[in-house]
Enzyme design. Structure first.
Site, short mmCIF file in Angstrom:
data_model
loop_
_atom_site.label_atom_id
_atom_site.label_comp_id
_atom_site.label_asym_id
_atom_site.label_seq_id
_atom_site.Cartn_x
_atom_site.Cartn_y
_atom_site.Cartn_z
N GLU A 12 0.81 -1.22 0.00
CA GLU A 12 0.00 0.00 0.00
C GLU A 12 0.84 1.27 0.00
O GLU A 12 0.31 2.36 -0.27
CB GLU A 12 -0.94 0.00 1.20
CG GLU A 12 -2.05 -1.04 1.10
CD GLU A 12 -2.94 -1.08 2.32
OE1 GLU A 12 -4.17 -1.09 2.16
OE2 GLU A 12 -2.40 -1.10 3.45
N GLY A 79 -12.55 -2.10 0.57
CA GLY A 79 -13.73 -2.55 -0.14
C GLY A 79 -14.72 -1.41 -0.27
O GLY A 79 -14.81 -0.55 0.61
N MET A 176 -10.41 -2.34 7.56
CA MET A 176 -10.08 -3.02 8.81
C MET A 176 -9.20 -2.18 9.74
O MET A 176 -8.76 -2.69 10.77
CB MET A 176 -9.40 -4.36 8.52
CG MET A 176 -10.27 -5.31 7.72
SD MET A 176 -9.46 -6.87 7.29
CE MET A 176 -9.31 -7.65 8.89
N GLU A 177 -8.96 -0.90 9.38
CA GLU A 177 -8.04 -0.10 10.19
C GLU A 177 -8.46 1.34 10.45
O GLU A 177 -8.15 1.89 11.51
CB GLU A 177 -6.64 -0.06 9.53
CG GLU A 177 -5.93 -1.38 9.42
CD GLU A 177 -6.30 -2.15 8.17
OE1 GLU A 177 -6.19 -3.38 8.19
OE2 GLU A 177 -6.73 -1.50 7.17
N ASP A 200 -11.89 -3.24 -4.57
CA ASP A 200 -12.94 -4.20 -4.92
C ASP A 200 -14.27 -3.67 -4.40
O ASP A 200 -14.32 -3.00 -3.37
CB ASP A 200 -12.64 -5.57 -4.31
CG ASP A 200 -12.36 -5.49 -2.81
OD1 ASP A 200 -13.26 -5.85 -2.03
OD2 ASP A 200 -11.27 -5.06 -2.42
#
Length: 233
Positions: A12, A79, A176-177, A200
């Site tokens: 990333e 996402g 998730m963060e 995605d």
């Protein structure tokens, strides 16, 4: 200005790291911080690992290793909610909350809120204004980012979360963060913003394959917006 840049995964920030000057490494426990410069700003770059616990650990370790962190920026992929975004869009989080925190049975707390904290963590208005003034809104979208400890794959699930608990917001991205980082930055009173490219769209056929096919491109898109923001400091 001393700016902390946090990503969950090495890929990333691979491109961003290549743009840093005077690069040196600082080891702390299991972590490697990369210290360098971009546009006369001192950059402290680190890969946190995936998930909310890793996010809290990384902010605490960063601020206790380096003095006077002026800003924290999270960059990476996410996402996307098909209602608002397409693959390749970049979302800048205006506010952040949890998609998997439920304390409603205790003291009637709203879904997404942890005791002692607000339901929504707001981004730093200065950084938001800078990137809006520097770029074009066609380059990115502004919305809510929701965080949970899972790779979201069910569009019915995220739409239910959105409609039941966040109907006043546009929950564009699920990761998730981001919210855990925002919460940690809130504790240390450090201005925070997250920049997430949509790798995605949640619920599409073969979503994991789409993620792996596109993630490298999405990472570069997020890094480009990050570099655009840093030009303003």
């Amino acid at each position: 200005m001393r700016i902390g840049i946090i990503a969950a995964m090495e890929k990333e920030v691979k491109y961003f790291k290549s743009m840093m000057n005077d690069l040196k490494e600082v080891k702390k426990q299991h972590l490697t911080f990369y210290v360098g410069k971009i546009n006369n700003n001192e950059i402290i770059l680190v890969v946190s690992g995936i998930g909310k616990v890793s996010s809290g650990i990384i902010v605490a370790t960063m601020v206790n290793t380096f003095d006077n962190i002026d800003r924290i920026i999270n960059v990476g992929v996410s996402g996307g909610n098909a209602r608002y975004v397409e693959r390749g869009d970049v979302v800048i989080g205006v506010n952040y909350s949890y998609a998997d925190v439920d304390c409603r049975a205790l003291d009637d707390y709203p879904f997404g809120r942890i005791f002692g904290f607000p339901k929504m963590f707001d981004c730093d208005q200065l950084m938001l204004d800078l990137v809006k003034n520097k770029g074009k809104l066609s380059n990115f979208k502004l919305g809510t980012i929701l965080t949970g400890d899972k790779f979201f794959i069910d569009d019915n699930e995220i739409n239910q979360i959105n409609d039941l608990y966040f109907s006043d917001y546009q929950a564009m991205a699920f990761d998730m963060e981001s919210t855990a980082l925002a919460q940690a930055a809130y504790c240390y009173q450090i201005p925070f913003i997250a920049i997430r490219a949509i790798s995605d769209v949640i619920g599409v056929e073969n979503q994991s394959d789409v993620y792996y096919d596109y993630v490298e491109i999405a990472c570069k898109k997020a890094n480009d917006i990050l570099l655009l923001l840093l030009e303003s400091f």
